[in-house]
Design a protein around this motif. Sequence first.
Motif, PDB file in Angstrom:
ATOM      1  N   TRP A  16      23.890  29.140  -9.254  1.00 52.95           N
ATOM      2  CA  TRP A  16      23.327  29.713  -8.029  1.00 52.95           C
ATOM      3  C   TRP A  16      22.287  30.749  -8.448  1.00 52.95           C
ATOM      4  O   TRP A  16      22.539  31.576  -9.332  1.00 52.95           O
ATOM      5  N   PHE A  17      21.152  30.707  -7.795  1.00 58.90           N
ATOM      6  CA  PHE A  17      20.045  31.612  -8.065  1.00 58.90           C
ATOM      7  C   PHE A  17      19.575  32.221  -6.753  1.00 58.90           C
ATOM      8  O   PHE A  17      19.858  31.687  -5.682  1.00 58.90           O
ATOM      9  N   ARG A  18      18.838  33.302  -6.851  1.00 59.44           N
ATOM     10  CA  ARG A  18      18.221  33.864  -5.660  1.00 59.44           C
ATOM     11  C   ARG A  18      16.830  34.369  -5.996  1.00 59.44           C
ATOM     12  O   ARG A  18      16.549  34.759  -7.128  1.00 59.44           O
ATOM     13  N   HIS A  19      15.993  34.340  -4.970  1.00 55.21           N
ATOM     14  CA  HIS A  19      14.605  34.749  -5.153  1.00 55.21           C
ATOM     15  C   HIS A  19      14.184  35.544  -3.929  1.00 55.21           C
ATOM     16  O   HIS A  19      14.154  35.018  -2.812  1.00 55.21           O
ATOM     17  N   ALA A  20      13.901  36.820  -4.152  1.00 53.18           N
ATOM     18  CA  ALA A  20      13.443  37.691  -3.079  1.00 53.18           C
ATOM     19  C   ALA A  20      11.930  37.884  -3.208  1.00 53.18           C
ATOM     20  O   ALA A  20      11.389  37.859  -4.314  1.00 53.18           O
ATOM     21  N   PRO A  21      11.241  38.088  -2.102  1.00 55.47           N
ATOM     22  CA  PRO A  21       9.779  38.298  -2.143  1.00 55.47           C
ATOM     23  C   PRO A  21       9.420  39.454  -3.063  1.00 55.47           C
ATOM     24  O   PRO A  21      10.036  40.522  -3.009  1.00 55.47           O
ATOM     25  N   ARG A  72      12.881  35.334  -9.862  1.00 53.26           N
ATOM     26  CA  ARG A  72      14.119  34.622  -9.581  1.00 53.26           C
ATOM     27  C   ARG A  72      15.247  35.201 -10.428  1.00 53.26           C
ATOM     28  O   ARG A  72      15.069  35.524 -11.597  1.00 53.26           O
ATOM     29  N   GLU A  73      16.414  35.316  -9.834  1.00 54.84           N
ATOM     30  CA  GLU A  73      17.555  35.957 -10.489  1.00 54.84           C
ATOM     31  C   GLU A  73      18.743  35.005 -10.530  1.00 54.84           C
ATOM     32  O   GLU A  73      19.053  34.346  -9.526  1.00 54.84           O
ATOM     33  N   VAL A  74      19.393  34.939 -11.677  1.00 60.65           N
ATOM     34  CA  VAL A  74      20.646  34.198 -11.769  1.00 60.65           C
ATOM     35  C   VAL A  74      21.728  34.962 -11.024  1.00 60.65           C
ATOM     36  O   VAL A  74      21.868  36.176 -11.191  1.00 60.65           O
ATOM     37  N   VAL A  75      22.491  34.261 -10.218  1.00 60.73           N
ATOM     38  CA  VAL A  75      23.601  34.879  -9.492  1.00 60.73           C
ATOM     39  C   VAL A  75      24.937  34.532 -10.159  1.00 60.73           C
ATOM     40  O   VAL A  75      25.745  35.413 -10.449  1.00 60.73           O
TER      41      VAL A  75
END
Length: 123
Positions: free
Chosen positions: A36-41, A45-48
């Motif tokens: 699972w990854f996340r990407h904020a404006p 991108r960050e590994v969760v």
Amino acid sequence: QLQLVESGGGLVQPGGSLRLSCAASGFTLAAYSIGWFRHAPGKEREVVSCISGSGFSMNYADSVKGRFTISRDNAKNTAYLQMNSLKPEDTANYYCAARRFYSVMCDGEYDYWGQGTQVTVSS
């Protein structure tokens, strides 16, 4: 068609919870580890979190440890990310990805990616 589809995102108040799902179609998810990854404006991108194909091994980013739980149900060809005690800084587009091998590092190349589901934490 081989694909991953995320769902479960939405708007939630700080301190609230959401459960994200990652459903696979066209391939057997049990043969793959899930990340699972996340990407904020404005951010990279960050590994969760990630979990092995068997579900016995998993790892988390320090920023979510103790709040998020990754799991999978191979019979349903689906992986999950339970997110509790959500904070505004958790706001991002969340993606799941699949690859053949598991690494405790979680990051790196993946074979399949979903389109993402937006999570917004705000009062």
